[in-house]
Design an enzyme around this catalytic site. Structure first.
Site, PDB file in Angstrom:
ATOM      1  N   LEU A   1       6.505   1.944   3.948  1.00  0.00           N
ATOM      2  CA  LEU A   1       7.592   2.310   3.030  1.00  0.00           C
ATOM      3  C   LEU A   1       8.291   3.594   3.461  1.00  0.00           C
ATOM      4  O   LEU A   1       9.433   3.826   3.095  1.00  0.00           O
ATOM      5  CB  LEU A   1       7.069   2.442   1.591  1.00  0.00           C
ATOM      6  CG  LEU A   1       6.630   1.133   0.923  1.00  0.00           C
ATOM      7  CD1 LEU A   1       6.170   1.392  -0.500  1.00  0.00           C
ATOM      8  CD2 LEU A   1       7.736   0.086   0.935  1.00  0.00           C
TER       9      LEU A   1
ATOM     10  N   HIS B   1      -2.514   7.741   6.810  1.00  0.00           N
ATOM     11  CA  HIS B   1      -1.517   8.620   6.182  1.00  0.00           C
ATOM     12  C   HIS B   1      -2.159   9.914   5.682  1.00  0.00           C
ATOM     13  O   HIS B   1      -1.545  10.976   5.724  1.00  0.00           O
ATOM     14  CB  HIS B   1      -0.857   7.932   4.982  1.00  0.00           C
ATOM     15  CG  HIS B   1       0.324   7.075   5.330  1.00  0.00           C
ATOM     16  ND1 HIS B   1       1.444   7.578   5.943  1.00  0.00           N
ATOM     17  CD2 HIS B   1       0.572   5.751   5.132  1.00  0.00           C
ATOM     18  CE1 HIS B   1       2.332   6.588   6.107  1.00  0.00           C
ATOM     19  NE2 HIS B   1       1.817   5.476   5.626  1.00  0.00           N
TER      20      HIS B   1
ATOM     21  N   GLY C   1       0.840  -1.195   0.000  1.00  0.00           N
ATOM     22  CA  GLY C   1       0.000   0.000   0.000  1.00  0.00           C
ATOM     23  C   GLY C   1       0.869   1.236   0.000  1.00  0.00           C
ATOM     24  O   GLY C   1       2.009   1.200   0.483  1.00  0.00           O
TER      25      GLY C   1
ATOM     26  N   GLU D   1      -3.336   3.168   5.294  1.00  0.00           N
ATOM     27  CA  GLU D   1      -3.179   4.188   4.239  1.00  0.00           C
ATOM     28  C   GLU D   1      -4.064   5.403   4.496  1.00  0.00           C
ATOM     29  O   GLU D   1      -3.647   6.539   4.280  1.00  0.00           O
ATOM     30  CB  GLU D   1      -3.468   3.584   2.858  1.00  0.00           C
ATOM     31  CG  GLU D   1      -2.610   2.385   2.465  1.00  0.00           C
ATOM     32  CD  GLU D   1      -1.121   2.573   2.688  1.00  0.00           C
ATOM     33  OE1 GLU D   1      -0.631   3.711   2.597  1.00  0.00           O
ATOM     34  OE2 GLU D   1      -0.442   1.573   2.982  1.00  0.00           O
TER      35      GLU D   1
HETATM   36 ZN    ZN Z   1       2.666   3.601   5.594  1.00  0.00          ZN
END
Ligand code: ZN
Length: 172
Positions: A101, A146, A54, A143
């Site tokens: 990430l 975020h 993701g 996600e």
């Molecule tokens: Zn993340």
């Protein structure tokens, strides 16, 4: 061919160096022009390049409410979510070892609702609703966080988070 691919790999925003960028509130996308499609394709490529499942727009420096998701065994699910909203979630939780990430080489077990219903638009502006269970549900919640400036490490104890940040800053 490989040249074209390399051109669409976007630069990632990392914690803790660029924490301020990851802490912003993202804005809804109001116009579904070609740039939305272009951004989501580039994000999917970037995510695959880094072997993630993701990726949210703020992680590539774009403060818009968009994330992409592609999980082995769940590839029938939508991959692009624009202006996503969680419209239902269950009380039942699931623990999953999450990574990000933007926070490389760190994983931690986090509990989140196991089922969510999400309302969103695809890259062309077509609305859809999807029920997610298990890993896709966890990933989508990570996600969407975020888009609100929330990182998965925020669910750790303050002490654990401070230690991690200190360690990461030292390793820069
Ligand atoms: Zn993340």
């Amino acid at each position: 061919m490989s040249n074209i691919n390399q051109q669409s790999i976007l630069e990632l925003v990392y914690y803790p160096q660029s924490e301020n960028k990851l802490r912003q509130q993202s804005q809804e996308i109001e116009r579904f022009d070609a740039s939305v499609n272009k951004l989501s394709s580039a994000m999917l490529e970037t995510m695959e390049e880094h072997q993630g499942i993701g990726l949210a727009a703020p992680q590539v420096g774009v403060l818009n409410r968009l994330f992409v998701m592609k999980i082995p065994e769940f590839e029938h699910l939508p991959k692009v979510f624009v202006n996503p909203k969680i419209i239902e979630k269950t009380d039942e939780l699931m623990e999953f070892e999450e990574g990000c990430l933007s926070i490389p080489e760190y994983r931690a077990k986090i509990s989140r609702p196991k089922f969510v219903k999400i309302d969103a638009f695809d890259a062309k502006g077509k609305p859809f609703e999807v029920d997610l269970e298990g890993v896709p549900a966890i990933c989508a919640q990570h996600e969407i966080d975020h888009l609100n400036g929330i990182l998965f490490i925020d669910y750790l104890s303050r002490l654990k988070r401070m230690r991690l940040k200190k360690k990461m800053l030292k390793e820069l």
